[in-house]
Scaffold this motif. Structure first.
Motif, PDB file in Angstrom:
ATOM      1  N   SER A   1       0.822  -1.213   0.000  1.00  0.00           N
ATOM      2  CA  SER A   1       0.000   0.000   0.000  1.00  0.00           C
ATOM      3  C   SER A   1       0.852   1.257   0.000  1.00  0.00           C
ATOM      4  O   SER A   1       0.445   2.290  -0.516  1.00  0.00           O
TER       5      SER A   1
ATOM      6  N   CYS B   1       1.262  -5.859  -5.862  1.00  0.00           N
ATOM      7  CA  CYS B   1       2.213  -4.802  -5.516  1.00  0.00           C
ATOM      8  C   CYS B   1       2.329  -3.857  -6.697  1.00  0.00           C
ATOM      9  O   CYS B   1       3.238  -3.960  -7.509  1.00  0.00           O
ATOM     10  N   ASP B   2       1.362  -2.960  -6.825  1.00  0.00           N
ATOM     11  CA  ASP B   2       1.328  -2.085  -7.991  1.00  0.00           C
ATOM     12  C   ASP B   2       1.629  -0.628  -7.638  1.00  0.00           C
ATOM     13  O   ASP B   2       1.185   0.280  -8.303  1.00  0.00           O
ATOM     14  N   ASN B   3       2.428  -0.474  -6.579  1.00  0.00           N
ATOM     15  CA  ASN B   3       2.730   0.879  -6.128  1.00  0.00           C
ATOM     16  C   ASN B   3       4.236   1.150  -6.151  1.00  0.00           C
ATOM     17  O   ASN B   3       4.764   1.840  -5.306  1.00  0.00           O
TER      18      ASN B   3
ATOM     19  N   PRO C   1       4.110   3.534  -1.180  1.00  0.00           N
ATOM     20  CA  PRO C   1       4.937   3.630  -2.386  1.00  0.00           C
ATOM     21  C   PRO C   1       6.307   2.995  -2.172  1.00  0.00           C
ATOM     22  O   PRO C   1       6.884   3.078  -1.089  1.00  0.00           O
TER      23      PRO C   1
ATOM     24  N   HIS D   1       7.452   2.767  -8.090  1.00  0.00           N
ATOM     25  CA  HIS D   1       7.678   3.882  -9.006  1.00  0.00           C
ATOM     26  C   HIS D   1       9.166   4.023  -9.333  1.00  0.00           C
ATOM     27  O   HIS D   1      10.021   3.870  -8.452  1.00  0.00           O
TER      28      HIS D   1
END
Length: 410
Positions: A156, A192-194, A158, A196
């Motif tokens: 959740s 886990c798509d956070n 970054p 960058h």
């Protein structure tokens, strides 16, 4: 009978290996290759290694086997040359001295961690050496795993990866990691798509100084992969998980790679000869170090220029060309022939841009990108590795014939 000349090559990078091949095939001299590591590191494929696209064996060539393959007139010594006695023609290592008739310096360069930027060296990773690339890869995966484990599989918060420097290395690493993360999102059962990727550059755009086609294709691809490009920004200080840009704006990060320039290897600090701002040795048109007799320099340790006097970028291509030329000029001196002036030039540029995508410009007139660019680059790189592996196999075959055979007592 005149005694055979002894040529010492210090450094087994792209320039050193090319020089070794040129000298060894002539059979005119005895050659000693010295490197602190027993392998040649294919730095041009480091971006694949840290993004889990290849294994360690894909980015290394065994220098012991390579040297053995050429015969008894070639020797490899694992040592670190600390200083050179130019008057007595001897390169001093940690435990021994290596006499020479001709000396070729090919010790390359290192990441320029500017001392004027507090915390930069302590809190960022370089990838110019195999240990540093492996260290980053291991720590990155450990940190990513720990984040997922602590949050029950949901990232959740970054997870920021910062890459400092918009040159070739920075762009290739940013693109490959962004593609790796995209595949990770798609294939991994842990959500886990956070994650960058930030690419920090001090200029207007990436790949400054390269032709517009490569710049445009790289920029388009980075944006497509979701890389956040922060331009006109200089890293002015770094703490454990925070960096400051232009003395005012801060950015939190979990991992940081720094690719913002190079300086010559530490060996040049012990050499009293003219150098540039990057501590690279100033060489003449034959790649000789003018201050000393019989001494040449090739690759990133030297300031290299093309036939028009323009500076050449520190690439594998320029290193190989200079290694070949320096070796040819050493052979010319051994045979009392006229040496060749430098006519080096960049024949093209290839930029890997993540996954099955690359942008290529050849001879300034042939340009293409995408899957075709990827395959062309792959063929060229695999061809380089394939021929060196084939040569190493000859060395390993010779070694196996000289080693005593072990037998079990059944």
């Amino acid at each position: 009978m005149e005694q055979r000349k002894r040529v010492v090559i210090v450094g087994g990078g792209y320039a050193g290996v090319k020089a070794l091949q040129t000298l060894a095939s002539s059979h005119l001299c005895d050659i000693v290759l010295i490197d602190q590591h027993p392998y040649h590191y294919l730095q041009t494929e480091a971006y694949e290694l840290i993004a889990n696209e290849c294994s360690m064996t894909r980015v290394t060539i065994d220098l012991v086997a390579l040297s053995l393959s050429y015969g008894e007139h070639v020797t490899f010594i694992k040592d670190t040359v600390r200083e050179i006695d130019f008057e007595n023609r001897c390169a001093s290592g940690q435990n021994s001295c290596h006499p020479y008739d001709y000396l070729l310096l090919c010790t390359g360069s290192r990441t320029a961690f500017q001392s004027s930027t507090p915390g930069l060296r302590e809190h960022s990773h370089g990838v110019k050496t195999l240990p540093s690339a492996l260290s980053f890869k291991h720590q990155f995966e450990q940190r990513l795993y720990a984040r997922m484990e602590s949050e029950g599989g949901w990232c959740s918060e970054p997870f920021n990866v910062v890459i400092g420097g918009g040159g070739l290395s920075g762009v290739e690493i940013a693109a490959e990691m962004a593609d790796y993360i995209r595949v990770f999102h798609k294939d991994n059962t842990l959500t886990c798509d956070n994650i960058h990727i930030f690419l920090i550059i001090p200029h207007e755009g990436v790949l400054e100084g390269m032709e517009c086609y490569l710049i445009d294709k790289a920029t388009e691809r980075l944006i497509e992969l979701g890389v956040k490009i922060i331009n006109h920004s200089r890293i002015t200080s770094v703490e454990e998980h925070t960096l400051v840009l232009n003395h005012e704006k801060s950015l939190c990060f979990d991992f940081m790679i720094f690719t913002g320039g190079i300086v010559a290897s530490t060996l040049t600090a012990t050499i009293e000869s003219e150098k540039n701002k990057k501590s690279q040795l100033i060489v003449d048109e034959y790649l000789r170090v003018p201050t000393f007799q019989g001494v040449f320099a090739a690759g990133d340790i030297a300031e290299l220029r093309d036939s028009d006097g323009e500076l050449l970028p520190p690439t594998a291509q320029s290193a190989e060309q200079s290694g070949t030329l320096a070796a040819q000029n050493i052979l010319a001196l051994i045979e009392n022939r006229e040496m060749r002036r430098s006519q080096m030039k960049m024949e093209g540029m290839m930029v890997a841009l993540g996954g099955s995508y690359a942008a290529i410009s050849l001879f300034g007139v042939i340009r293409f990108s995408g899957l075709l660019g990827y395959w062309v680059k792959r063929v060229i790189m695999r061809g380089y590795r394939y021929f060196l592996h084939r040569q190493c196999a000859k060395g390993m075959d010779k070694l196996s014939k000289t080693k005593p055979q072990c037998h079990t007592g059944f």
